[in-house]
Design a protein around this motif. Structure first.
Motif, PDB file in Angstrom:
ATOM      1  N   MET A   6       0.833  -1.206   0.000  1.00 13.36           N
ATOM      2  CA  MET A   6       0.000   0.000   0.000  1.00 13.36           C
ATOM      3  C   MET A   6       0.864   1.250   0.000  1.00 13.36           C
ATOM      4  N   ASN A   7       1.997   1.180   0.706  1.00 15.97           N
ATOM      5  CA  ASN A   7       2.889   2.338   0.737  1.00 15.97           C
ATOM      6  C   ASN A   7       3.411   2.673  -0.651  1.00 15.97           C
ATOM      7  N   GLN A   8       3.658   1.629  -1.422  1.00 19.09           N
ATOM      8  CA  GLN A   8       4.118   1.858  -2.790  1.00 19.09           C
ATOM      9  C   GLN A   8       3.054   2.640  -3.563  1.00 19.09           C
ATOM     10  N   PHE A   9       1.802   2.309  -3.335  1.00 18.79           N
ATOM     11  CA  PHE A   9       0.715   3.024  -4.005  1.00 18.79           C
ATOM     12  C   PHE A   9       0.600   4.450  -3.485  1.00 18.79           C
ATOM     13  N   ILE A  10       0.781   4.592  -2.163  1.00 19.88           N
ATOM     14  CA  ILE A  10       0.694   5.944  -1.579  1.00 19.88           C
ATOM     15  C   ILE A  10       1.812   6.820  -2.158  1.00 19.88           C
ATOM     16  N   LYS A  11       2.998   6.217  -2.329  1.00 15.88           N
ATOM     17  CA  LYS A  11       4.125   6.960  -2.904  1.00 15.88           C
ATOM     18  C   LYS A  11       3.804   7.429  -4.326  1.00 15.88           C
ATOM     19  N   LYS A  12       3.040   6.629  -5.026  1.00 16.31           N
ATOM     20  CA  LYS A  12       2.719   6.953  -6.423  1.00 16.31           C
ATOM     21  C   LYS A  12       1.437   7.781  -6.534  1.00 16.31           C
ATOM     22  N   GLN A  13       0.900   8.161  -5.393  1.00 21.43           N
ATOM     23  CA  GLN A  13      -0.378   8.889  -5.391  1.00 21.43           C
ATOM     24  C   GLN A  13      -0.355  10.149  -6.269  1.00 21.43           C
ATOM     25  N   PRO A  14       0.697  11.021  -6.175  1.00 21.16           N
ATOM     26  CA  PRO A  14       0.683  12.230  -7.022  1.00 21.16           C
ATOM     27  C   PRO A  14       0.667  11.872  -8.508  1.00 21.16           C
ATOM     28  N   GLN A  15       1.444  10.862  -8.879  1.00 23.74           N
ATOM     29  CA  GLN A  15       1.500  10.480 -10.299  1.00 23.74           C
ATOM     30  C   GLN A  15       0.156   9.895 -10.753  1.00 23.74           C
ATOM     31  N   LEU A  16      -0.443   9.086  -9.889  1.00 26.87           N
ATOM     32  CA  LEU A  16      -1.752   8.507 -10.236  1.00 26.87           C
ATOM     33  C   LEU A  16      -2.794   9.610 -10.390  1.00 26.87           C
ATOM     34  N   ARG A  17      -2.658  10.629  -9.542  1.00 23.44           N
ATOM     35  CA  ARG A  17      -3.611  11.752  -9.600  1.00 23.44           C
ATOM     36  C   ARG A  17      -3.464  12.489 -10.930  1.00 23.44           C
ATOM     37  N   ILE A  18      -2.210  12.722 -11.349  1.00 16.37           N
ATOM     38  CA  ILE A  18      -1.984  13.411 -12.638  1.00 16.37           C
ATOM     39  C   ILE A  18      -2.613  12.585 -13.767  1.00 16.37           C
ATOM     40  N   LEU A  19      -2.356  11.284 -13.746  1.00 12.04           N
ATOM     41  CA  LEU A  19      -2.904  10.421 -14.795  1.00 12.04           C
ATOM     42  C   LEU A  19      -4.425  10.485 -14.812  1.00 12.04           C
ATOM     43  N   ASN A  20      -4.999  10.520 -13.617  1.00 13.43           N
ATOM     44  CA  ASN A  20      -6.462  10.596 -13.523  1.00 13.43           C
ATOM     45  C   ASN A  20      -6.987  11.915 -14.092  1.00 13.43           C
ATOM     46  N   ILE A  21      -6.273  13.015 -13.776  1.00 14.83           N
ATOM     47  CA  ILE A  21      -6.691  14.322 -14.316  1.00 14.83           C
ATOM     48  C   ILE A  21      -6.577  14.316 -15.838  1.00 14.83           C
ATOM     49  N   LEU A  22      -5.502  13.683 -16.340  1.00 13.71           N
ATOM     50  CA  LEU A  22      -5.306  13.652 -17.794  1.00 13.71           C
ATOM     51  C   LEU A  22      -6.300  12.726 -18.499  1.00 13.71           C
ATOM     52  N   GLY A  23      -7.075  11.981 -17.710  1.00 15.24           N
ATOM     53  CA  GLY A  23      -8.141  11.194 -18.332  1.00 15.24           C
ATOM     54  C   GLY A  23      -7.982   9.695 -18.236  1.00 15.24           C
ATOM     55  N   MET A  24      -7.090   9.241 -17.357  1.00 18.47           N
ATOM     56  CA  MET A  24      -6.954   7.790 -17.210  1.00 18.47           C
ATOM     57  C   MET A  24      -7.899   7.305 -16.115  1.00 18.47           C
ATOM     58  N   ASN A  25      -8.719   6.345 -16.475  1.00 17.89           N
ATOM     59  CA  ASN A  25      -9.649   5.794 -15.486  1.00 17.89           C
ATOM     60  C   ASN A  25      -8.918   4.729 -14.673  1.00 17.89           C
ATOM     61  N   LEU A  26      -8.653   5.041 -13.394  1.00 13.45           N
ATOM     62  CA  LEU A  26      -7.827   4.152 -12.571  1.00 13.45           C
ATOM     63  C   LEU A  26      -8.646   3.244 -11.672  1.00 13.45           C
ATOM     64  N   ASN A  27      -9.955   3.420 -11.733  1.00 12.09           N
ATOM     65  CA  ASN A  27     -10.801   2.655 -10.813  1.00 12.09           C
ATOM     66  C   ASN A  27     -10.551   1.159 -10.893  1.00 12.09           C
ATOM     67  N   LEU A  28     -10.438   0.653 -12.122  1.00 12.98           N
ATOM     68  CA  LEU A  28     -10.265  -0.787 -12.305  1.00 12.98           C
ATOM     69  C   LEU A  28      -8.974  -1.269 -11.646  1.00 12.98           C
ATOM     70  N   TYR A  29      -7.876  -0.510 -11.897  1.00 11.16           N
ATOM     71  CA  TYR A  29      -6.572  -0.912 -11.348  1.00 11.16           C
ATOM     72  C   TYR A  29      -6.565  -0.830  -9.828  1.00 11.16           C
ATOM     73  N   ILE A  30      -7.093   0.286  -9.336  1.00  6.85           N
ATOM     74  CA  ILE A  30      -7.100   0.469  -7.878  1.00  6.85           C
ATOM     75  C   ILE A  30      -7.950  -0.619  -7.230  1.00  6.85           C
ATOM     76  N   ASN A  31      -9.117  -0.865  -7.803  1.00  9.24           N
ATOM     77  CA  ASN A  31      -9.990  -1.897  -7.224  1.00  9.24           C
ATOM     78  C   ASN A  31      -9.339  -3.270  -7.281  1.00  9.24           C
ATOM     79  N   MET A  32      -8.619  -3.529  -8.381  1.00  8.37           N
ATOM     80  CA  MET A  32      -7.945  -4.838  -8.494  1.00  8.37           C
ATOM     81  C   MET A  32      -6.894  -5.004  -7.406  1.00  8.37           C
ATOM     82  N   VAL A  33      -6.088  -3.951  -7.223  1.00  9.53           N
ATOM     83  CA  VAL A  33      -5.024  -4.012  -6.211  1.00  9.53           C
ATOM     84  C   VAL A  33      -5.633  -4.152  -4.817  1.00  9.53           C
TER      85      VAL A  33
END
Lengths: 361, 224
Positions: free
Chosen positions: A283-310
């Protein structure tokens, strides 16, 4: 899209993979070490004694004794005949004398599988801790490779491991001075002194003293095999008493039982800690990547599937393993687990939920 | 044609009204500068318009490209941003693990371009803005270079609206001029550009229309 996620989380997955491997290795290594030490402890106890003792009533029908021997030989069990008595004796050790009650065990030199009678052989000590075959035994063994020699058998069997004290004594028994050497073994957990000698010499020394017990010492190291033989003996003979070394040594048995419980508890704690560490790191690895995931989400990447899978993986693995542990140790720690498991599951669920809510903010 | 139509927007923070806007329209191709002091709510307004922040009062209604943005699900909002919006941030917000090309290709790959095709397009565009260090990581570039990369990332997929949150806030005056020129040059006529800034130079240099947040003493709130 998969390419972007893979590129972003490649290192995180590698880190988690290696840490998981490392934690798993530690868990296996520690569990293995604990089990090995448990086995070592059990062996060190059992090696110093007969694994099963058969005692029969005095003046036993010789046919019955023969039948017992036959049954043991049919089942390929190594055994020694024995006579045992408790005597008050005087021992001389160096300049010191000791007078007290000692268990004296006379061991038969006729041993299975091939019986060869060395009438006057004693237990022969190579040094303080080693029993070794005598010259005559080695010679007979050389003449016939099937000969199972007395001292070698003892060396191989339950006297194999070094007893806590093993030395040579001179004995004064029944007010008769006897010029003979004994191997004396103080059994660690029994708090008693045991002297071993040739059964024929013991019978001669006892001079038909009725106060002794006869029987067989069986050498079976495998506990399951030991249990099986005991059942066969009890089924076939009514007038004998059969006891395992565990039954005769409640103190040692208790230590093994406690150790066994502690082993399981330690394994459980290590496993739960290990799993928790993996989950937290994951989970910490995901928390570390939180800013990058947020940018991707703003740019239009739907992360729900990946996050839910993890998250599903984390919840599933954590809860599945805890449930598995619960069933594995159900018999021992029911109360603890009934408290721990729901708590653990609630904590993980809450953590995951808040993690998900905060991830894309 | 109105690209953005704010019928009503009210946003509260800790039970305090911080945004109150009614009947504000932005047309296609316009460059709108939202000006105001720090803390006046201009970035919050930008986040609401960009569908990143939906925590507004229930009676709020904003239409972007004819869609009521508060009626969209999270998934629909993400897709809406992907198709119609580009973003430029004060701190560039480039992904540190990716190199220049990889950062710029993200919107194109999300739109379904192949990696090879996207990279070819990006390389051409980067050359136009004098970026030749395609394989450098963002932390190996200067602030101005990072902002140019960020602008390329925002415009490459031809979005209908570009949101720029303090795009020059972290730059020196010289680089600020370059960035403004770049935005003017590369923005197509159909693209609406909404810039949030506190820099008056940006207002005079680029804005078609200026919305300035001013403090209303009576109501205790910044209003446009």
């Amino acid at each position: 899209m998969k390419y972007i996620i893979f590129k972003l989380l490649k290192k995180s997955f590698l880190i988690v993979f290696f840490i998981t491997f490392f934690v798993f290795f530690i868990i296996v290594f520690l569990s293995f070490s604990i089990i090995k030490y448990h086995n070592y402890l059990e062996n060190s106890f059992s090696n110093k004694q007969n694994h099963i003792t058969i005692t029969y009533i005095k003046n036993q029908n010789k046919d019955d004794i023969y039948k017992i021997q036959k049954l043991l030989q049919d089942n390929l069990v190594s055994y020694n005949t024995f006579s045992q008595t408790i005597q008050t004796i005087t021992l001389k050790r160096g300049a010191f004398y000791y007078r007290g009650r000692v268990k004296i065990v006379g061991l038969g030199v006729d041993v299975y599988p091939i019986t060869y009678n060395f009438n006057n052989l004693d237990i022969r000590l190579d040094d303080m801790y080693n029993i070794r075959p005598s010259g005559i035994e080695l010679f007979e063994e050389f003449r016939n490779s099937n000969v199972e020699v007395f001292n070698k058998t003892l060396h191989k069997s339950f006297f194999n491991n070094a007893p806590s004290t093993l030395t040579t004594y001179k004995l004064n028994i029944n007010d008769k001075k006897v010029d003979i050497n004994f191997g004396a073994i103080v059994d660690d957990m029994k708090d008693e002194l045991i002297l071993f000698m040739n059964i024929k010499k013991l019978n001669k020394l006892l001079n038909h003293n009725p106060n002794y017990i006869d029987g067989f010492y069986l050498n079976i190291k495998n506990p399951l095999e030991s249990y099986k033989i005991k059942q066969i003996l009890l089924k076939n003979f009514n007038n004998i008493y059969v006891s395992t070394w565990q039954e005769e040594n409640p103190k040692q048995n208790h230590i093994l039982l406690v150790f066994s419980k502690i082993t399981r508890l330690i394994q459980f704690i290590i496993a739960v800690l290990g799993i928790s560490v993996i989950i937290v790191i994951f989970m910490n690895q995901f928390i570390k990547k939180q800013p990058q995931l947020r940018i991707l989400n703003i740019l239009g990447m739907n992360l729900n599937l990946y996050i839910n899978m993890v998250l599903a993986f984390i919840i599933f693995s954590a809860e599945l393993l805890v449930v598995l542990l619960f069933f594995k140790f159900l018999d021992l720690y029911v109360v603890i687990y009934f408290l721990v498991i729901p708590l653990f599951v609630i904590l993980i669920n809450n953590y995951v939920l808040s993690f998900k809510q905060n991830l894309l903010r | 044609m109105n690209v953005i139509s704010i019928k009503r927007l009210k946003k509260f923070y800790n039970n305090k009204l911080i945004l109150d806007i009614e009947n504000l329209n932005i047309k296609q191709g316009e460059i709108v500068v939202i000006l105001g002091k720090s803390g006046c709510g201009k970035s919050t307004l930008l986040n609401v318009l960009a569908t990143i922040d939906s925590d507004v009062s229930q009676d709020s209604k904003i239409e972007i490209l004819g869609k009521d943005i508060f009626s969209l699900t999270e998934k629909e909002k993400t897709e809406f941003r992907r198709e119609n919006m580009g973003f430029i941030f004060q701190f560039h917000e480039l992904i540190p693990e990716f190199n220049v090309i990889e950062n710029c290709t993200i919107p194109l790959i999300l739109k379904g371009y192949s990696k090879t095709k996207a990279e070819a397009i990006v390389k051409e565009k980067l050359k136009e803005v004098d970026i030749f260090d395609f394989y450098k990581k963002p932390n190996e570039l200067s602030g101005g270079q990072q902002q140019r990369v960020s602008i390329i990332r925002a415009i490459l997929h031809s979005p209908k609206i570009i949101f720029a949150d303090e795009p020059t806030g972290n730059l020196d005056p010289q680089t600020t001029k370059q960035v403004i020129e770049l935005l003017k040059k590369h923005k197509s006529k159909e693209t609406t550009l909404i810039i949030v800034t506190h820099d008056n130079f940006v207002k005079s240099a680029i804005g078609d229309r200026i919305f300035e947040f001013k403090y209303n003493k009576e109501r205790g709130i910044y209003l446009i």
